[in-house]
Design an enzyme around this catalytic site. Structure first.
Site, PDB file in Angstrom:
ATOM      1  N   SER A  75       0.416  -1.054  -0.199  1.00  0.00           N
ATOM      2  CA  SER A  75      -0.230   0.054  -0.152  1.00  0.00           C
ATOM      3  C   SER A  75       1.035   1.662  -0.325  1.00  0.00           C
ATOM      4  CB  SER A  75      -0.674  -0.584   1.494  1.00  0.00           C
ATOM      5  OG  SER A  75      -1.968  -1.134   0.573  1.00  0.00           O
ATOM      6  N   LYS A  78       0.368   3.689  -2.772  1.00  0.00           N
ATOM      7  CA  LYS A  78      -0.890   4.013  -2.902  1.00  0.00           C
ATOM      8  C   LYS A  78      -1.326   5.602  -2.873  1.00  0.00           C
ATOM      9  CE  LYS A  78      -3.942   0.912  -0.938  1.00  0.00           C
ATOM     10  NZ  LYS A  78      -3.575  -0.773  -1.526  1.00  0.00           N
ATOM     11  N   TYR A 199      -3.694  -3.067 -10.348  1.00  0.00           N
ATOM     12  CA  TYR A 199      -3.549  -3.188  -8.729  1.00  0.00           C
ATOM     13  C   TYR A 199      -3.009  -3.708  -8.212  1.00  0.00           C
ATOM     14  CZ  TYR A 199      -5.310  -2.353  -4.109  1.00  0.00           C
ATOM     15  OH  TYR A 199      -4.747  -2.841  -2.374  1.00  0.00           O
ATOM     16  N   TYR A 251      -4.015   4.205   7.639  1.00  0.00           N
ATOM     17  CA  TYR A 251      -5.103   3.453   8.208  1.00  0.00           C
ATOM     18  C   TYR A 251      -6.043   4.053   9.939  1.00  0.00           C
ATOM     19  CZ  TYR A 251      -2.593   0.234   5.208  1.00  0.00           C
ATOM     20  OH  TYR A 251      -1.773  -0.944   4.446  1.00  0.00           O
ATOM     21  N   VAL A 269       1.774  -3.137   4.052  1.00  0.00           N
ATOM     22  CA  VAL A 269       1.299  -4.954   4.636  1.00  0.00           C
ATOM     23  C   VAL A 269       2.733  -5.491   5.299  1.00  0.00           C
ATOM     24  CG1 VAL A 269      -0.705  -5.166   4.992  1.00  0.00           C
ATOM     25  CG2 VAL A 269       0.302  -6.253   3.023  1.00  0.00           C
TER      26      VAL A 269
HETATM   27  N1  GLN Z   1      -2.000  -6.097  -1.700  1.00  0.00           N
HETATM   28  C1  GLN Z   1      -2.917  -5.545  -0.074  1.00  0.00           C
HETATM   29  C2  GLN Z   1      -4.593  -5.297  -0.292  1.00  0.00           C
HETATM   30  O1  GLN Z   1      -4.726  -5.144  -1.714  1.00  0.00           O
HETATM   31  C3  GLN Z   1      -2.510  -4.374  -0.113  1.00  0.00           C
HETATM   32  C4  GLN Z   1      -3.223  -4.170   0.845  1.00  0.00           C
HETATM   33  C5  GLN Z   1      -1.889  -3.224   1.911  1.00  0.00           C
HETATM   34  O2  GLN Z   1      -0.617  -3.239   1.821  1.00  0.00           O
HETATM   35  N2  GLN Z   1      -3.017  -2.614   3.030  1.00  0.00           N
HETATM   36  O3  GLN Z   1      -5.166  -6.179  -0.068  1.00  0.00           O
END
Ligand code: GLN
Length: 326
Positions: A75, A78, A199, A251, A269
């Site tokens: 993420s 993002k 994505y 988050y 994550v």
């Molecule tokens: N690949 C993970 C997902 O789409 C990425 C999410 C993350 O880093 N929080 O669930």
């Protein structure tokens, strides 16, 4: 600011190194957290890996620990797909499709706002939409542009890990569900499978804590990579992105993070954390064990210690600017 006060504010490289080493040793002791387990490639990462890197807005990098080990950005990307979506479409257009409100919910929550938009671009739903808004003929081209954009911010070319990408595809039903929900709500107007493909590929991009620090310094430096001198995004886009990172980047911990650490940041994550102290530093931290929100336990502790040590909180009262009488 006068030359003298500039000198007063300068932090020596030796001081930075000593602080980094102290924080690394202290925080390495923290034993909490579980590495992400939804795909084998992340479940198998060594939980003891721990790297911290800082890059000044002038491009000086200092690192400690495992700062040159590549990890899955997840993420962290993002923030940059949001930036590219704004560069391609303008903020007003992007805001019609993706909100800018902290969600108060987990990163993969299946919930849209009353207008059918995902709450913000820093959670899965929002990032799926921003990915679809990046210009490109197909998923590959959109992904290539995102990867190049991240590479420009890091100062070297970055690529996706194929095994991670394939595992994301195999386990991505919740993200697909979000895609179909958003298509029915018309916040996503592109093809779901194609959008998800771009994505998943961007989640699988790899980089090191050193790279992430340079990316953070690019954001701290108004969108110009301070190491390469390349302008990656406009100053206004950069401002937009760090603003949403400050309110939504961590988050469901974003509010407390802003309170305690006070820096625009984005976690993933894979255990990565990017933080950006405007006009001062980019910070890149990597440590795989995560807390219940999906944020790296050691990265949060290390960033908090760094911010306290150097008074990096964005609300901290720095050298005041004066208003002249005329
Ligand atoms: N690949 C993970 C997902 O789409 C990425 C999410 C993350 O880093 N929080 O669930």
């Amino acid at each position: 600011m006068s030359a003298t006060s500039n000198q007063e504010h300068a932090i020596s490289a030796d001081t930075v190194m000593a602080v980094l080493e102290g924080i690394h040793a202290e925080v390495a002791e923290l034993g909490m957290g579980e590495v992400a387990s939804y795909i084998p490639e992340l479940a198998e990462v060594d939980p003891a890996l721990f790297g911290i890197a800082v890059c000044s807005a002038a491009g000086n990098v200092r690192t400690v620990g495992d700062a040159d080990v590549e990890f899955s950005l997840q993420s962290v990307t993002k923030a940059f797909s949001y930036a590219l979506a704004i560069e391609d479409n303008g903020l007003d257009f992007v805001l019609q499709r993706v909100g800018a409100e902290p969600s108060g919910e987990p990163f993969n929550a299946i919930r849209l706002d009353p207008t059918g938009r995902p709450p913000n671009p820093m959670v899965n739903a929002g990032a799926i939409v921003t990915t679809s808004l990046v210009h490109g003929a197909d998923a590959r081209e959109r992904f290539e542009r995102i990867a190049q954009f991240l590479g420009a911010a890091a100062g070297r070319s970055l690529s996706a890990n194929d095994a991670v990408y394939r595992s994301e595809v195999l386990t991505g039903d919740r993200n697909r569900a979000l895609g179909f929900l958003m298509r029915s709500a018309e916040s996503l107007v592109a093809d779901v499978d194609e959008t998800l493909d771009a994505y998943f590929l961007q989640c699988a991009i790899e980089a090191t804590a050193r790279d992430v620090a340079v990316m953070g310094a690019t954001l701290a430096n108004g969108g110009v990579n301070p190491v390469t001198g390349v302008r990656v995004m406009t100053e206004r886009t950069c401002e937009n992105v760090v603003t949403v990172m400050a309110s939504c980047g961590m988050y469901d911990f974003s509010g407390e993070w802003l309170l305690r650490v006070g820096l625009p940041a984005k976690s993933g994550v894979g255990g990565g954390l990017l933080a950006s102290s405007p006009a001062e530093f980019g910070i890149g931290i990597f440590s795989p064990p995560l807390d219940e929100n999906g944020n790296s336990v050691r990265a949060i502790a290390a960033a908090r210690a760094l911010a306290e040590r150097f008074d990096l909180h964005i609300m901290h009262r720095g050298a005041p600017r004066t208003l002249s009488a005329r």
